[in-house]
Motif scaffolding. Sequence first.
Motif, PDB file in Angstrom:
ATOM      1  N   THR A  68       0.829  -1.202   0.000  1.00 23.79           N
ATOM      2  CA  THR A  68       0.000   0.000   0.000  1.00 23.79           C
ATOM      3  C   THR A  68       0.863   1.253   0.000  1.00 23.79           C
ATOM      4  OG1 THR A  68      -1.762  -1.138   1.215  1.00 23.79           O
ATOM      5  CG2 THR A  68      -1.777   1.265   1.270  1.00 23.79           C
ATOM      6  N   VAL A  85      -5.783   5.051  -1.599  1.00 21.96           N
ATOM      7  CA  VAL A  85      -6.122   5.029  -3.018  1.00 21.96           C
ATOM      8  C   VAL A  85      -5.396   3.901  -3.737  1.00 21.96           C
ATOM      9  CG1 VAL A  85      -6.085   6.345  -5.173  1.00 21.96           C
ATOM     10  CG2 VAL A  85      -6.541   7.515  -3.003  1.00 21.96           C
ATOM     11  N   GLN A 113      -5.394  -4.274  -8.110  1.00 20.82           N
ATOM     12  CA  GLN A 113      -5.599  -3.103  -7.262  1.00 20.82           C
ATOM     13  C   GLN A 113      -6.765  -3.335  -6.316  1.00 20.82           C
ATOM     14  OE1 GLN A 113      -5.475   0.600  -9.320  1.00 20.82           O
ATOM     15  NE2 GLN A 113      -5.894   1.835  -7.497  1.00 20.82           N
ATOM     16  N   SER A 164      -8.063  -0.807  -3.901  1.00 23.90           N
ATOM     17  CA  SER A 164      -8.250   0.461  -3.212  1.00 23.90           C
ATOM     18  C   SER A 164      -9.433   0.403  -2.255  1.00 23.90           C
ATOM     19  CB  SER A 164      -8.472   1.588  -4.226  1.00 23.90           C
ATOM     20  OG  SER A 164      -7.364   1.699  -5.084  1.00 23.90           O
TER      21      SER A 164
END
Length: 338
Positions: free
Chosen positions: A278, A289, A309, A311
């Motif tokens: 992260t 994000v 990903q 997020s």
Amino acid sequence: MDSVTQVLLGASIGVAVMGRRTALWKSALWGGVAGLLPDLDVLLDHGDPILNMIRHRAETHALLLLTLFAFPMAWVVSRIHNQARLYGRWCWALWLALVTHPLLDLMTIYGTQVFQPFTDEAYGLGSMFIIDPAYSLPLLVGVVAACRVHNVGRALRINGWALALSTAYLAWSALAQWGVTQHARQSLQAQGLPTQQLLVTPAPLSTWVWRVVAIDGDRLHEGFYALMDGSRPMRFVAHERGAALAAQNAEHPQLQRLARFTDGFFKVAETNGRLVITDLRMGQEPAYVFSFDIGPPLQAGQSHPVAQQQSRRMDVGAGLTWLGQRMLGRDVPPPGGS
């Protein structure tokens, strides 16, 4: 910064540089186009979410390459409008609209590779959030005036003052960041916490509230400071960042990429036998994000899979409520914080 703001900045610069030499809508149009062009690299897919992140703001944001591109672009624009005699002025206008895009991006924390192709080092001051109405709204007023105010002299004055005001706000953001950094160092030292690896960035939408992250071996210490807090010491909350796990997987190419791109502001966790890395710079605990599942730890000779990903976004309503409280100087914990 967000692409809308970049379009407004380019348009405002185009109007300011071209002045009365051409119709204001023409200079606003082409300045806006030039301001947007560098961000078209988001359309490129490098085959992996981490590579897409790292390769954004690369060659299309290089000062040298944008400078070279300004000459043919100005030639095309000057010929479209039958203004060959204004080629030199169009060069100045479009060059400034192009290069101010990465220069503005430098004010954010993401990382902009302005010196490509000589180096892929990504730079970022981090004194501006990617969306800040206090910066964008003056530009909007100036561009609207250029397109709607019939008195050309008055329209140019409004646009000029708007551009000056927004530029002054950038200077203010850097000054505010410096002040918050000094206060954060004092608070950290008073609590016996390290100050060597320190990140100071604005909270969303303004430079009124700031987020501070200090790295201490296996932990990160996160705190927030509002300008209304005055001299009140900052309060920090410690979170694990998986330094030992990162060390065990130090040879993993994906981890190496993100560690370099973030200048060490990253954390690693293992979930169901899979590594998750992260970027600590954009977001706040526990919502970030850029977070990526890079698969299980690699064995000798193995190639890594394509990253996924993951997020995690903060609840917008809760986040705005907290932000409003902090802007008033009330020391309330952030959503999801402990």
